[in-house]
Motif scaffolding. Structure first.
Motif, PDB file in Angstrom:
ATOM      1  N   PRO A  75       0.731  -1.088   0.206  1.00 33.41           N
ATOM      2  CA  PRO A  75       0.037   0.172   0.074  1.00 33.41           C
ATOM      3  C   PRO A  75       0.818   1.450   0.110  1.00 33.41           C
ATOM      4  O   PRO A  75       1.984   1.343   0.279  1.00 33.41           O
ATOM      5  N   SER A  95       2.315  -1.698   5.442  1.00 36.22           N
ATOM      6  CA  SER A  95       1.283  -2.066   5.678  1.00 36.22           C
ATOM      7  C   SER A  95       0.843  -2.278   7.081  1.00 36.22           C
ATOM      8  O   SER A  95       0.106  -1.590   7.646  1.00 36.22           O
ATOM      9  N   GLU A 101       4.602 -10.740   8.292  1.00 36.65           N
ATOM     10  CA  GLU A 101       5.594 -10.621   7.451  1.00 36.65           C
ATOM     11  C   GLU A 101       6.412 -11.975   7.119  1.00 36.65           C
ATOM     12  O   GLU A 101       7.146 -12.080   6.269  1.00 36.65           O
TER      13      GLU A 101
HETATM   14  N1  GSH Z   1       6.327  -4.951   3.422  1.00 38.78           N
HETATM   15  C1  GSH Z   1       5.500  -4.424   2.629  1.00 38.78           C
HETATM   16  C2  GSH Z   1       5.349  -5.102   1.264  1.00 38.78           C
HETATM   17  C3  GSH Z   1       4.820  -4.453   0.386  1.00 38.78           C
HETATM   18  C4  GSH Z   1       4.722  -5.168  -1.011  1.00 38.78           C
HETATM   19  O1  GSH Z   1       5.726  -5.806  -1.511  1.00 38.78           O
HETATM   20  N2  GSH Z   1       3.471  -5.103  -1.645  1.00 38.78           N
HETATM   21  C5  GSH Z   1       3.412  -6.029  -3.019  1.00 38.78           C
HETATM   22  C6  GSH Z   1       2.030  -6.606  -2.891  1.00 38.78           C
HETATM   23  S1  GSH Z   1       1.687  -7.725  -1.743  1.00 38.78           S
HETATM   24  C7  GSH Z   1       3.479  -5.097  -4.278  1.00 38.78           C
HETATM   25  O2  GSH Z   1       3.216  -4.042  -4.183  1.00 38.78           O
HETATM   26  N3  GSH Z   1       3.862  -5.826  -5.261  1.00 38.78           N
HETATM   27  C8  GSH Z   1       3.978  -5.186  -6.539  1.00 38.78           C
HETATM   28  C9  GSH Z   1       5.063  -5.217  -7.143  1.00 38.78           C
HETATM   29  O3  GSH Z   1       6.088  -5.681  -6.507  1.00 38.78           O
HETATM   30  O4  GSH Z   1       5.238  -4.838  -8.565  1.00 38.78           O
HETATM   31  C10 GSH Z   1       4.205  -4.131   3.352  1.00 38.78           C
HETATM   32  O5  GSH Z   1       4.012  -4.697   3.989  1.00 38.78           O
HETATM   33  O6  GSH Z   1       3.456  -2.959   2.967  1.00 38.78           O
END
Ligand code: GSH
Length: 212
Positions: A52, A64, A95
């Motif tokens: 997010p 998040s 996580e």
């Molecule tokens: N530790 C971060 C991880 C954020 C993350 O990696 N989000 C993923 C979706 S779960 C994302 O945006 N992926 C898109 C990409 O890598 O292009 C959190 O919990 O907000």
């Protein structure tokens, strides 16, 4: 003004669920996964181009679980917050689970050409994911929620399980299964799910363990 940048079935669902639990007014911006998240306008909100991103109180929160903590502290009247060792451990343990969910999503979903996938990585990640359930099962013995009463910690964990169970079944973990069912009944959780017609990240409910 509160604005949440979200992709369906991603960790941003935690923040969406929390905003619904709190009954706050906000604007929801749904993005598709892909290169648009890496364009300068979005990178100004999230330095790694992920979801997010929560625009709130003149700042942007791009983790998040940090967003859950911030919102819980901002709204003490909702009673979803906390502090201390148990709070920090179980908030962030989401996580430990989600790192495997993310790796498996990359293997099974993001790598659209099956030739690029590694059955060995898929198997190791799925087995390591299932091992993370053991600690959760133990913690949930005699507790309906991770800290006793429902809190933001359960929102982080509930969404981690929502992602994870696509790759490691929770059914053989009695307490984890009952916990997840309890969470999934919450109206705010249900409102955070994609609706018919939304582009889904997961085409299947469960991705089999490779036979290697
Ligand atoms: N530790 C971060 C991880 C954020 C993350 O990696 N989000 C993923 C979706 S779960 C994302 O945006 N992926 C898109 C990409 O890598 O292009 C959190 O919990 O907000």
């Amino acid at each position: 003004m509160i604005r949440l940048h979200h992709c369906h079935q991603a960790r941003s669902q935690r923040v969406l669920w929390m905003l619904y639990e709190l009954g706050l007014e906000f604007e929801l911006v749904v993005h598709a996964f892909g290169p648009k998240l890496r364009e300068p306008a979005y990178l100004a909100l999230h330095p790694a181009g992920r979801v997010p991103a929560l625009e709130i109180d003149g700042g942007v929160i791009f983790e998040s679980l940090g967003a859950l903590q911030y919102l819980a502290d901002r709204h003490p009247e909702a009673g979803l917050g906390g502090h201390g060792i148990d709070w920090l451990n179980w908030l962030n343990y989401a996580e430990t689970i989600s790192q495997h969910g993310a790796a498996l999503t990359q293997q099974h979903v993001a790598l659209s050409d099956p030739a690029m996938r590694s059955p060995v990585i898929c198997k190791i990640e799925a087995l390591r994911l299932a091992k993370t359930y053991v600690a959760l099962e133990e913690r949930l013995k005699g507790r309906a929620y991770l800290l006793g009463d429902f809190s933001a910690v359960d929102i982080g964990m509930g969404q981690a399980l929502y992602m994870a169970k696509h790759f490691a079944k929770i059914e053989e973990f009695e307490h984890v299964s009952a916990y997840y069912s309890r969470l999934a009944k919450r109206p705010a959780f249900q409102r955070s799910l994609p609706v018919e017609g939304d582009a889904l990240l997961y085409a299947q409910d469960y991705y089999e363990l490779p036979n290697v």
